[in-house]
Enzyme design. Sequence first.
Site, PDB file in Angstrom:
ATOM      1  N   HIS B 265       0.837  -1.201   0.000  1.00  0.00           N
ATOM      2  CA  HIS B 265       0.000   0.000   0.000  1.00  0.00           C
ATOM      3  C   HIS B 265       0.880   1.262   0.000  1.00  0.00           C
ATOM      4  O   HIS B 265       0.750   2.123  -0.875  1.00  0.00           O
ATOM      5  CB  HIS B 265      -0.913  -0.028   1.237  1.00  0.00           C
ATOM      6  N   GLU B 266       1.799   1.333   0.949  1.00  0.00           N
ATOM      7  CA  GLU B 266       2.672   2.512   1.022  1.00  0.00           C
ATOM      8  C   GLU B 266       3.580   2.577  -0.203  1.00  0.00           C
ATOM      9  O   GLU B 266       3.930   3.665  -0.677  1.00  0.00           O
ATOM     10  CB  GLU B 266       3.490   2.507   2.312  1.00  0.00           C
ATOM     11  N   HIS B 269       1.832   4.475  -2.858  1.00  0.00           N
ATOM     12  CA  HIS B 269       1.992   5.922  -2.647  1.00  0.00           C
ATOM     13  C   HIS B 269       3.384   6.377  -3.120  1.00  0.00           C
ATOM     14  O   HIS B 269       3.542   7.414  -3.755  1.00  0.00           O
ATOM     15  CB  HIS B 269       1.865   6.265  -1.159  1.00  0.00           C
ATOM     16  N   GLU B 295      -4.519   7.931  -2.850  1.00  0.00           N
ATOM     17  CA  GLU B 295      -5.079   6.681  -2.331  1.00  0.00           C
ATOM     18  C   GLU B 295      -5.385   5.699  -3.474  1.00  0.00           C
ATOM     19  O   GLU B 295      -5.309   4.483  -3.295  1.00  0.00           O
ATOM     20  CB  GLU B 295      -6.333   6.995  -1.507  1.00  0.00           C
TER      21      GLU B 295
END
Lengths: 500, 500
Positions: B265-266, B269, B295
């Site tokens: 997830h990170e 980003h 997001e």
Amino acid sequence: MVQTVDKLEQEYLELLKEQTSYNEALGLMFWDLRTKAPKKAVEYRSEVIGMLSQKSHKLSTSDKMKHFIDELKERSEDPIVRKSIEKSEEHYDRAVKIPDEEYKEYVMLQSKAESVWEEAKEDGDFEAFQPYLEKLVDFNKKFAGYWGYEKHIYDALLDNYEPGVTVDVLDEVFPKVRDSLSGLLEKIQQSPTKPDPSVLQGHFPKADQRAFSLEILERMGYDFQSGRLDETVHPFAIGLNVNDVRVTTKYDEKDFRTAVFGTIHEGGHALYEQNIDSKLAFTPLATGTSMGIHESQSLFWENFVARSEAFWENHYDLFKNHAPKSFENLPLDTFYKAINEVKPSYIRIEADELTYPLHIMVRYELEKALIGGEIQVKDLPELWNDKMEEYVGIRPRNNAEGVLQDVHWSGGSFGYFPSYALGYMYAAQMYGSMLQDVDVDKVIRAGDFTVIKEWLTKNVHQYGSMKKPLDIMHDVTGEKLNPDHLVNYLTNKYSKIYQF
Amino acid sequence: MVQTVDKLEQEYLELLKEQTSYNEALGLMFWDLRTKAPKKAVEYRSEVIGMLSQKSHKLSTSDKMKHFIDELKERSEDPIVRKSIEKSEEHYDRAVKIPDEEYKEYVMLQSKAESVWEEAKEDGDFEAFQPYLEKLVDFNKKFAGYWGYEKHIYDALLDNYEPGVTVDVLDEVFPKVRDSLSGLLEKIQQSPTKPDPSVLQGHFPKADQRAFSLEILERMGYDFQSGRLDETVHPFAIGLNVNDVRVTTKYDEKDFRTAVFGTIHEGGHALYEQNIDSKLAFTPLATGTSMGIHESQSLFWENFVARSEAFWENHYDLFKNHAPKSFENLPLDTFYKAINEVKPSYIRIEADELTYPLHIMVRYELEKALIGGEIQVKDLPELWNDKMEEYVGIRPRNNAEGVLQDVHWSGGSFGYFPSYALGYMYAAQMYGSMLQDVDVDKVIRAGDFTVIKEWLTKNVHQYGSMKKPLDIMHDVTGEKLNPDHLVNYLTNKYSKIYQF
């Protein structure tokens, strides 16, 4: 409108806070670049560093700063404000005396010269570096003229690193140190006793070295809630603020001495910064008072504590837990002598604790004569080698292991080298005083260094930059700079090891 | 004196560089505090952060900034300057519209409210937090009034996080998402198929989780020469500059999902920030364009890639190398279903990918009504629980697992929550478009995600903040915001897993 002193002080402290905030951010960026930052970060980060450095520099030389200096210098009765103003004024005066254009040119020269030096060193090619070094010397002579001095032009440069220490002071002590240590070195070399450093060979995994280093830092009283230990290429300690003082080290898996003595050395610097009175926070006083006093703290722990027999009497077992099996049956005495082998070497940063100051003498004498105009840059290689031969007993075979070995001159740092030897002398002199209050060997042997740390905090650390180096020395030891302490310490120690 | 546009642009870019330099320094301090800084560092560091934030804020609202905005808004023909001016103007306008005194009061309230919330959450005591939340809501209504809006007062707050997205836009799509997912959830709960998450239990040493995470980041195309992975308590990714974008994660040795899906997830980003066009460096455009688009990137990788069957077909063996022995004989299909179990839960950040958007709907509807003045703060706990029961099918047993669970409102962040659900919808819509260009499953199954990364870079990353969220969506997908993509994706996926 006349402002009250209170109001002025408050505004001045706010300005200092702004300035120290820039410096703290810059410090963190420096630490990060040398320990954690990804490879490609450096390009943009450098621009940020340039921007914030400029902001900080502009504050130091701002009209606002000048206003506070003028208004508060005589009127403030707060000792912290008064001493901060003194620092701000020194900084202001030094900066404004250099014409903007010259300063700009100098900064560009520094950055160019450093990369030229790097290549020149690799090739041992002094002539490539010579024109840059000539310009750097010329600039420094010019700056020294702007800044002014009473007797020797070199004093103006010394004052950047060791406020209050002059050529007169150094020339009274350095030749004694030089001649005594040269004499000692001769005796050592004539001695039939020869420590055997080959017994120190082995494979020392990083993790083991780190565990041992952490344990020793803990025992020294280094506060891990206000610091941390990381790995880097050129080790340093850095105080971001009094509650965040970081140590870095380098691990050589073939030679534990790099990390162990290196960590303890940087730990000594860190203890200084961690134990400065927090009342000085956010002022220019919240850091060590000089390069020399700082070095006294690192060398105190590295040499007077960690290279002592007492230290290893206590810590040899702990060390063996982290060392290869070959150490299991190695007698303590053999180990102790091996880590204290004295052996002339070309490279300063690889020198043992006895020949180290001789390397400094070579540099001091050369740069004093350079700045004083008694010698020329082009003659440096020959003069360097002559002095090395005379004091250390070996003649560099090329300029890479001679005059080109150190980065300092390529950055225009003249007047810096003496602080290494001064720091050592300070440490020896403090050690002498400490012995009057504390049974140092007993404390070291017990493995709890609290008493030593507290003594140093009480006499040195807490003051930050509130006192000048020689004032600290006088207050701590009751005498002026005295080279006998260092000479006696080394004579005592090495006459035992080398049995003469 | 009329300045030339060139000269003005140059000076304006210099001002932006100063501002982005503060922000880069602040970013590094943030990262450091959450990953490396020693415990006691925070006290003084906070003051430095305050000082530099203030410097940055003052620049944004300076007369100098206003001058550049006025002079360059119409006259500049450089697209980067024009778009930067637009950002600077938004920032300037928002800041100067709030009276200094009110802003100061609000900042103090935020900081106080956050600590009150923390305690209130611990005790599940909404009444302790209520008066603070009331004031926060009042301030936000007042600010929204200062900033202005066309239709709904809540639009003024939304615009802080998702420029261009309004209540009208959300109310056209969110109810569809809500109702469809509630319907899907019902079918899932009625299905006799029950994935068994207990098969995922085991001991997963940090080092193994880290090794697997690093490998996946590498495959995603995350550039470790421009980034690094560290451990923290509340994971985040941070772009310091385009060449220094860091990922953090958290390891739970009992549950690998926290670190593995969290890192990916990170990492999503981070890929966004790493691949912004370097021409935008040192402008406000060198970052993701909105919370929602950001997001979309993290959720694309976390859900559409890493929770897919294709992903595990390729990576299950690699995973097993880093997992306990119990996984050796665990069939891929059982594993895949277990990591995709759908189960209503009280806490948003623990929700599965199907119920997650329903948690957001609860918050969106409540804060829209709060800011719109249709409901009162005191009624929130009851309303929250009612909505949770209605949409997610479970009723919180206390306020700690209900209305008090999230930090956002205590910091005055109203209008932020919708971006989580928007991001998910954006991701689904992009996924739909990507399928037209790329055989996504085949690429994922092959384990080389270069094509995916390049598609996202070409369509999203490179622009930084040059385009607004809905413009990006339109350019990428050729349609306006369309909830069907998310609903279809979830329906397809879960009808297979739960066989309905």
